[in-house]
Write an enzyme that holds these catalytic residues in place. Structure first.
Site, PDB file in Angstrom:
ATOM      1  N   ASP A  38      11.847  41.382 -11.489  1.00  0.00           N
ATOM      2  CA  ASP A  38      12.193  40.476 -12.412  1.00  0.00           C
ATOM      3  C   ASP A  38      11.355  40.889 -13.883  1.00  0.00           C
ATOM      4  O   ASP A  38      10.434  41.377 -13.696  1.00  0.00           O
ATOM      5  CB  ASP A  38      11.970  39.057 -11.916  1.00  0.00           C
ATOM      6  CG  ASP A  38      12.879  38.146 -12.892  1.00  0.00           C
ATOM      7  OD1 ASP A  38      13.720  37.599 -11.995  1.00  0.00           O
ATOM      8  OD2 ASP A  38      12.322  37.792 -13.908  1.00  0.00           O
ATOM      9  N   ASP A  61      13.123  45.221 -15.747  1.00  0.00           N
ATOM     10  CA  ASP A  61      14.218  44.974 -16.807  1.00  0.00           C
ATOM     11  C   ASP A  61      15.414  45.781 -16.871  1.00  0.00           C
ATOM     12  O   ASP A  61      15.506  46.826 -17.086  1.00  0.00           O
ATOM     13  CB  ASP A  61      13.578  45.261 -18.353  1.00  0.00           C
ATOM     14  CG  ASP A  61      14.352  44.913 -19.613  1.00  0.00           C
ATOM     15  OD1 ASP A  61      15.665  44.365 -19.221  1.00  0.00           O
ATOM     16  OD2 ASP A  61      13.875  45.141 -20.754  1.00  0.00           O
ATOM     17  N   VAL A  62      16.554  44.977 -16.197  1.00  0.00           N
ATOM     18  CA  VAL A  62      17.795  45.711 -16.099  1.00  0.00           C
ATOM     19  C   VAL A  62      18.329  46.400 -17.459  1.00  0.00           C
ATOM     20  O   VAL A  62      19.365  47.143 -17.310  1.00  0.00           O
ATOM     21  CB  VAL A  62      18.718  44.705 -15.223  1.00  0.00           C
ATOM     22  CG1 VAL A  62      18.100  44.425 -13.969  1.00  0.00           C
ATOM     23  CG2 VAL A  62      19.169  43.833 -15.935  1.00  0.00           C
ATOM     24  N   SER A 140      30.784  36.736  -9.982  1.00  0.00           N
ATOM     25  CA  SER A 140      31.001  35.473 -10.147  1.00  0.00           C
ATOM     26  C   SER A 140      32.782  35.210  -9.882  1.00  0.00           C
ATOM     27  O   SER A 140      33.527  36.223 -10.120  1.00  0.00           O
ATOM     28  CB  SER A 140      30.894  35.009 -11.440  1.00  0.00           C
ATOM     29  OG  SER A 140      31.274  33.762 -11.841  1.00  0.00           O
ATOM     30  N   TYR A 153      30.939  35.547 -20.644  1.00  0.00           N
ATOM     31  CA  TYR A 153      30.441  35.626 -19.475  1.00  0.00           C
ATOM     32  C   TYR A 153      31.743  36.270 -18.714  1.00  0.00           C
ATOM     33  O   TYR A 153      31.224  37.306 -17.725  1.00  0.00           O
ATOM     34  CB  TYR A 153      29.958  34.367 -18.926  1.00  0.00           C
ATOM     35  CG  TYR A 153      29.489  34.263 -17.593  1.00  0.00           C
ATOM     36  CD1 TYR A 153      28.128  34.894 -17.439  1.00  0.00           C
ATOM     37  CD2 TYR A 153      30.375  33.598 -16.650  1.00  0.00           C
ATOM     38  CE1 TYR A 153      27.747  34.726 -15.848  1.00  0.00           C
ATOM     39  CE2 TYR A 153      29.827  33.676 -15.342  1.00  0.00           C
ATOM     40  CZ  TYR A 153      28.394  34.083 -14.999  1.00  0.00           C
ATOM     41  OH  TYR A 153      28.093  34.147 -13.702  1.00  0.00           O
ATOM     42  N   LYS A 157      31.840  39.734 -16.190  1.00  0.00           N
ATOM     43  CA  LYS A 157      32.105  39.767 -14.777  1.00  0.00           C
ATOM     44  C   LYS A 157      33.338  40.493 -14.469  1.00  0.00           C
ATOM     45  O   LYS A 157      33.536  41.013 -13.339  1.00  0.00           O
ATOM     46  CB  LYS A 157      32.133  38.440 -14.191  1.00  0.00           C
ATOM     47  CG  LYS A 157      30.729  37.619 -14.338  1.00  0.00           C
ATOM     48  CD  LYS A 157      29.764  38.432 -13.629  1.00  0.00           C
ATOM     49  CE  LYS A 157      28.321  37.642 -13.869  1.00  0.00           C
ATOM     50  NZ  LYS A 157      27.202  38.253 -13.161  1.00  0.00           N
TER      51      LYS A 157
END
Length: 282
Positions: A38, A61-62, A140, A153, A157
């Site tokens: 994270d 950090d993605v 999601s 968002y 997804k």
């Protein structure tokens, strides 16, 4: 609870809070060796200290290839080859599309979509070389449905589902499994102030149980609640007018639900629009 899993090495992004923390807890209790990554390393360490079993906390950090790569390498050095990567980090801004700050849109695309792509690219080659491995992505229900107020968002997804579908075809026969979990609204900070529509509110623990089930028995797509996936697919074969009517009944209008943005102010300022934009939690 019995020890369902014995010893697999599991790396989880966005693992300090919410769904990621629940997944880490569930798998660690089952005997997995878990590393949570994270950007909020302090919170990751605090969470790891509260969880059972063998849990490591590392920075990740993605949105940064070097950081993500170092996270995976550190997991391998500390725990061994990675059996399961859980792409979990995610962010969501809620509101009218024409009021969404550009930085909020950019952050969602970078974390939700590019972060998932980056994780697959960094983890899958080593798994393919070993002839086994599993990448589970927490997406999601918005990968198949697009609630009003969550347009960017939902776009990220949808992109995640499309990307994983393509890569899955490329990895067929390699021993590397891909899975995607499509939950509805989950009781986390990310969902603060939002409505659930016709579906019930989920808990992070329910998502964690679904992930554990995939570790035991891989399959590509899991919807939570289970009826949401078939509903979304069947709706696509209906005439547009009937489809729109059905989806208005089932899918929440988050703009109408979020009459007071104060419920999300702290989360969005910290993660999406403020100077720090530091945390990630699906």
């Amino acid at each position: 609870m019995g020890r369902v899993l014995v010893g697999p090495v599991v790396a989880i992004t966005g693992g300090a809070r919410g769904i990621g923390r629940a997944v880490a807890a569930h798998l660690a209790r089952s005997g997995a060796r878990v590393a949570i990554g994270d950007r909020d390393l302090e919170q990751a360490r605090a969470s790891a200290g509260q969880l059972p079993g063998k849990v490591e906390a590392l920075g990740c950090d993605v949105t940064d290839t070097s950081s993500f790569s170092l996270f995976l390498q550190s997991v391998r050095e500390r725990l061994g080859p990675i059996d399961v990567l859980v792409n979990n980090a995610g962010l969501m801004w809620v509101g009218p599309f024409d009021q969404e700050p550009e930085e909020a849109a950019r952050r969602q695309i970078e974390v939700n979509l590019h972060g998932t792509i980056r994780g697959v690219k960094l983890a899958a080659p080593a798994m393919r070389e070993r002839g086994r491995g599993h990448i589970i992505t927490i997406a999601s229900a918005a990968a198949r449905l697009s609630p009003a107020g969550e347009s960017t968002y939902a776009a990220t997804k949808h992109g995640v589902l499309g990307y994983l579908s393509g890569v899955r075809s490329e990895l067929r026969g390699s021993g590397v499994q891909l899975s995607v979990v499509l939950p509805g609204v989950v009781r986390t900070e990310l969902a603060a102030g939002t409505a659930t529509g016709a579906a019930r509110l989920l808990t992070p623990e329910e998502v964690a149980r679904a992930v554990a089930g995939l570790v035991r028995r891989p399959r590509f797509e899991v919807s939570l609640p289970a009826h949401v996936g078939p509903l979304a697919r069947w709706a696509q074969v209906l005439p547009q007018g009937l489809r729109d009517f059905l989806l208005r009944l089932a899918v929440p209008d988050q703009i109408a639900a979020l009459a007071d943005k104060r419920a999300r102010h702290s989360y969005e300022e910290r993660n999406l629009t403020g100077p720090e934009s530091a945390g990630e939690e699906p």
